[in-house]
Design an enzyme around this catalytic site. Structure first.
Site, short mmCIF file in Angstrom:
data_model
loop_
_atom_site.label_atom_id
_atom_site.label_comp_id
_atom_site.label_asym_id
_atom_site.label_seq_id
_atom_site.Cartn_x
_atom_site.Cartn_y
_atom_site.Cartn_z
N LYS A 42 70.54 -78.83 11.24
CA LYS A 42 69.81 -77.67 11.31
C LYS A 42 71.03 -76.46 11.24
O LYS A 42 70.94 -75.47 11.27
CB LYS A 42 69.75 -77.94 13.58
CG LYS A 42 68.96 -78.37 14.07
CD LYS A 42 69.76 -78.29 15.51
CE LYS A 42 69.63 -79.94 16.07
NZ LYS A 42 70.01 -80.06 17.18
N GLU A 98 71.25 -74.88 2.12
CA GLU A 98 72.29 -75.43 3.13
C GLU A 98 73.31 -74.23 3.51
O GLU A 98 73.02 -73.45 3.42
CB GLU A 98 73.39 -76.19 2.19
CG GLU A 98 73.33 -77.37 1.90
CD GLU A 98 73.69 -78.13 3.41
OE1 GLU A 98 73.55 -77.70 4.59
OE2 GLU A 98 73.90 -79.55 2.90
N ASP A 102 80.83 -78.56 1.68
CA ASP A 102 82.52 -79.50 2.41
C ASP A 102 83.01 -79.91 0.60
O ASP A 102 83.13 -80.17 -0.17
CB ASP A 102 82.66 -79.91 3.17
CG ASP A 102 83.87 -80.21 3.68
OD1 ASP A 102 85.03 -79.96 3.15
OD2 ASP A 102 84.13 -80.97 5.34
N PHE A 151 87.47 -75.39 9.86
CA PHE A 151 86.63 -75.71 9.44
C PHE A 151 86.37 -74.25 10.69
O PHE A 151 86.38 -74.12 11.66
CB PHE A 151 86.14 -77.03 11.31
CG PHE A 151 85.28 -77.18 11.59
CD1 PHE A 151 84.57 -78.19 11.36
CD2 PHE A 151 84.83 -77.19 13.67
CE1 PHE A 151 83.16 -78.96 10.95
CE2 PHE A 151 83.79 -77.45 13.32
CZ PHE A 151 82.37 -78.15 12.77
N ASP A 158 77.65 -75.11 13.46
CA ASP A 158 78.04 -75.93 14.79
C ASP A 158 79.78 -76.51 15.02
O ASP A 158 79.39 -76.81 14.19
CB ASP A 158 77.07 -76.65 16.04
CG ASP A 158 76.57 -77.98 15.22
OD1 ASP A 158 76.94 -78.44 13.33
OD2 ASP A 158 76.92 -79.42 16.08
#
Ligand code: 5GP
Length: 179
Positions: A42, A98, A102, A151, A158
Protein backbone atom coordinates in the site's frame (compact mmCIF):
# COMPACT_ATOMS: atom_id res chain seq x y z
CA UNK A 1 0.57 11.51 15.28
CA UNK A 2 3.00 14.39 14.72
CA UNK A 3 4.41 13.94 18.22
CA UNK A 4 5.72 10.52 17.19
CA UNK A 5 7.98 12.06 14.53
CA UNK A 6 11.50 13.07 15.60
CA UNK A 7 12.37 14.95 12.39
CA UNK A 8 10.84 15.88 9.05
CA UNK A 9 13.22 14.51 6.41
CA UNK A 10 11.39 15.56 3.24
CA UNK A 11 8.76 18.29 3.35
CA UNK A 12 5.45 18.27 1.51
CA UNK A 13 6.71 20.99 -0.88
CA UNK A 14 9.91 19.06 -1.62
CA UNK A 15 7.91 15.91 -2.36
CA UNK A 16 5.53 17.73 -4.69
CA UNK A 17 8.39 19.40 -6.59
CA UNK A 18 10.19 16.09 -7.00
CA UNK A 19 7.03 14.34 -8.19
CA UNK A 20 6.64 16.98 -10.94
CA UNK A 21 10.28 16.47 -11.95
CA UNK A 22 9.90 12.68 -12.14
CA UNK A 23 6.62 13.02 -14.03
CA UNK A 24 8.27 15.21 -16.66
CA UNK A 25 11.16 12.77 -17.05
CA UNK A 26 8.81 9.80 -17.47
CA UNK A 27 6.58 11.74 -19.92
CA UNK A 28 9.69 12.44 -21.99
CA UNK A 29 11.13 8.90 -21.80
CA UNK A 30 7.84 7.12 -22.52
CA UNK A 31 6.20 9.25 -25.21
CA UNK A 32 4.74 6.76 -27.73
CA UNK A 33 5.33 3.82 -25.33
CA UNK A 34 1.95 3.69 -23.57
CA UNK A 35 3.44 2.33 -20.31
CA UNK A 36 1.72 0.44 -17.52
CA UNK A 37 2.48 2.01 -14.16
CA UNK A 38 2.38 -0.68 -11.48
CA UNK A 39 1.89 0.53 -7.94
CA UNK A 40 3.19 -1.66 -5.13
CA UNK A 41 0.52 -1.49 -2.43
CA UNK A 42 0.00 0.00 0.00
CA UNK A 43 3.04 2.20 0.59
CA UNK A 44 3.36 3.60 -2.94
CA UNK A 45 -0.26 4.57 -3.42
CA UNK A 46 0.01 8.28 -2.53
CA UNK A 47 3.20 8.66 -4.57
CA UNK A 48 1.69 6.83 -7.54
CA UNK A 49 -1.51 8.89 -7.66
CA UNK A 50 0.42 12.17 -7.53
CA UNK A 51 2.97 10.86 -10.03
CA UNK A 52 0.48 9.81 -12.70
CA UNK A 53 -1.19 13.23 -12.54
CA UNK A 54 2.18 14.79 -13.34
CA UNK A 55 2.67 12.52 -16.37
CA UNK A 56 1.33 14.02 -19.58
CA UNK A 57 1.27 10.96 -21.86
CA UNK A 58 -1.32 8.14 -22.05
CA UNK A 59 -0.71 5.31 -19.60
CA UNK A 60 -2.43 2.47 -17.77
CA UNK A 61 -2.26 1.69 -14.08
CA UNK A 62 -2.27 -1.53 -12.11
CA UNK A 63 -1.61 -2.68 -8.56
CA UNK A 64 0.42 -5.45 -6.93
CA UNK A 65 0.07 -6.27 -3.26
CA UNK A 66 2.68 -8.27 -1.38
CA UNK A 67 2.90 -9.53 2.14
CA UNK A 68 6.25 -9.65 3.79
CA UNK A 69 7.34 -11.90 6.62
CA UNK A 70 9.47 -11.07 9.61
CA UNK A 71 10.10 -8.04 11.77
CA UNK A 72 7.83 -5.09 10.98
CA UNK A 73 10.66 -2.57 10.49
CA UNK A 74 12.93 -4.82 8.40
CA UNK A 75 12.04 -6.67 5.22
CA UNK A 76 13.20 -10.28 4.92
CA UNK A 77 12.74 -10.25 1.16
CA UNK A 78 10.57 -13.32 1.61
CA UNK A 79 7.30 -12.16 0.15
CA UNK A 80 4.02 -13.58 -1.03
CA UNK A 81 1.72 -12.09 -3.64
CA UNK A 82 -1.58 -11.10 -2.00
CA UNK A 83 -3.08 -9.39 -5.05
CA UNK A 84 -1.68 -9.87 -8.53
CA UNK A 85 -1.88 -7.36 -11.37
CA UNK A 86 -4.83 -7.67 -13.76
CA UNK A 87 -3.01 -6.56 -16.92
CA UNK A 88 -1.31 -8.69 -19.51
CA UNK A 89 2.19 -7.17 -19.45
CA UNK A 90 3.70 -9.30 -22.22
CA UNK A 91 5.37 -6.96 -24.72
CA UNK A 92 4.44 -3.87 -22.68
CA UNK A 93 6.65 -1.24 -21.10
CA UNK A 94 6.15 -1.35 -17.35
CA UNK A 95 7.22 1.02 -14.61
CA UNK A 96 7.21 -0.34 -11.07
CA UNK A 97 6.38 2.36 -8.54
CA UNK A 98 7.75 1.62 -5.06
CA UNK A 99 7.66 3.65 -1.87
CA UNK A 100 11.13 2.82 -0.57
CA UNK A 101 14.00 0.51 -1.44
CA UNK A 102 15.83 -0.74 1.63
CA UNK A 103 17.67 -4.07 1.20
CA UNK A 104 16.28 -4.21 -2.34
CA UNK A 105 15.16 -7.81 -1.86
CA UNK A 106 11.48 -7.01 -2.36
CA UNK A 107 12.20 -5.17 -5.58
CA UNK A 108 14.40 -8.01 -6.83
CA UNK A 109 11.56 -10.43 -6.18
CA UNK A 110 9.07 -8.21 -8.05
CA UNK A 111 11.40 -7.75 -11.03
CA UNK A 112 12.01 -11.50 -11.30
CA UNK A 113 8.29 -12.14 -11.07
CA UNK A 114 7.44 -9.65 -13.83
CA UNK A 115 10.35 -10.89 -15.98
CA UNK A 116 8.60 -14.23 -16.28
CA UNK A 117 5.75 -12.48 -18.11
CA UNK A 118 8.08 -11.05 -20.78
CA UNK A 119 7.36 -7.32 -20.75
CA UNK A 120 9.10 -5.17 -23.40
CA UNK A 121 10.93 -3.35 -20.60
CA UNK A 122 10.89 -2.94 -16.84
CA UNK A 123 11.94 0.24 -15.08
CA UNK A 124 11.69 1.22 -11.45
CA UNK A 125 10.59 4.49 -9.92
CA UNK A 126 11.11 4.70 -6.15
CA UNK A 127 10.22 7.67 -4.00
CA UNK A 128 12.96 6.85 -1.48
CA UNK A 129 16.15 4.85 -1.57
CA UNK A 130 18.41 3.70 1.26
CA UNK A 131 21.60 2.99 -0.74
CA UNK A 132 23.61 2.00 2.35
CA UNK A 133 21.14 -0.81 3.08
CA UNK A 134 21.15 -2.57 -0.31
CA UNK A 135 21.89 -6.27 -0.12
CA UNK A 136 21.62 -6.98 -3.82
CA UNK A 137 22.61 -5.42 -7.16
CA UNK A 138 19.90 -3.03 -8.23
CA UNK A 139 19.21 -0.44 -10.85
CA UNK A 140 16.63 2.12 -9.82
CA UNK A 141 15.83 4.23 -12.86
CA UNK A 142 13.97 7.10 -11.19
CA UNK A 143 14.71 8.01 -7.57
CA UNK A 144 12.99 10.69 -5.53
CA UNK A 145 15.30 11.04 -2.53
CA UNK A 146 18.13 9.11 -0.92
CA UNK A 147 17.81 8.61 2.82
CA UNK A 148 19.95 7.09 5.55
CA UNK A 149 19.21 3.96 7.50
CA UNK A 150 16.48 5.48 9.67
CA UNK A 151 12.95 4.11 9.72
CA UNK A 152 10.73 6.64 7.98
CA UNK A 153 6.97 7.09 7.74
CA UNK A 154 4.46 9.35 5.99
CA UNK A 155 3.25 10.01 2.43
CA UNK A 156 2.06 6.41 2.16
CA UNK A 157 4.68 4.75 4.35
CA UNK A 158 3.43 3.22 7.57
CA UNK A 159 4.42 1.78 10.85
CA UNK A 160 1.85 -0.82 11.97
CA UNK A 161 -0.53 0.67 9.34
CA UNK A 162 -0.35 4.16 10.90
CA UNK A 163 1.16 7.45 9.65
CA UNK A 164 0.40 6.89 5.93
CA UNK A 165 -1.65 10.10 5.85
CA UNK A 166 1.16 12.43 6.91
CA UNK A 167 1.86 14.71 3.91
CA UNK A 168 5.65 14.59 4.49
CA UNK A 169 8.34 11.98 5.16
CA UNK A 170 9.49 11.88 8.76
CA UNK A 171 11.70 9.80 11.00
CA UNK A 172 9.69 7.83 13.51
CA UNK A 173 10.92 8.13 17.08
CA UNK A 174 12.70 4.91 17.99
CA UNK A 175 10.75 4.59 21.23
CA UNK A 176 7.59 4.05 19.16
CA UNK A 177 8.81 0.87 17.49
CA UNK A 178 11.12 -0.33 20.26
CA UNK A 179 8.19 -0.43 22.72
P1 5GP B 1 13.41 -4.16 1.10
O1 5GP B 1 12.95 -5.48 0.57
O2 5GP B 1 14.00 -3.25 0.05
O3 5GP B 1 14.37 -4.35 2.28
O4 5GP B 1 12.16 -3.44 1.76
C1 5GP B 1 11.22 -2.79 1.03
C2 5GP B 1 9.94 -2.60 1.78
O5 5GP B 1 10.16 -2.55 3.20
C3 5GP B 1 9.31 -1.27 1.40
O6 5GP B 1 8.48 -1.39 0.28
C4 5GP B 1 8.58 -0.90 2.67
O7 5GP B 1 7.31 -1.52 2.69
C5 5GP B 1 9.43 -1.50 3.79
N1 5GP B 1 10.38 -0.50 4.33
C6 5GP B 1 11.73 -0.48 4.20
N2 5GP B 1 12.26 0.57 4.85
C7 5GP B 1 11.22 1.25 5.38
C8 5GP B 1 11.11 2.45 6.16
O8 5GP B 1 12.07 3.15 6.50
N3 5GP B 1 9.84 2.82 6.51
C9 5GP B 1 8.73 2.12 6.16
N4 5GP B 1 7.55 2.59 6.58
N5 5GP B 1 8.79 0.99 5.44
C10 5GP B 1 10.02 0.57 5.05
Amino acid sequence: MKNDISKILVSEAEIQAKVQELGSLISHDYSEKYPIIICILKGAVLFMTDLIMSISIPLEIDFLSLSSYGDSTKSSGVVKIKKDIDSDIQGRHIIIVEDIVDSGLTLKYIQNYFDQHHPASIKVCALLDKPAAHKTDLKIDYIGFEVGNEFVVGYGLDYAQKYRNLPYIGILKEEIYRK
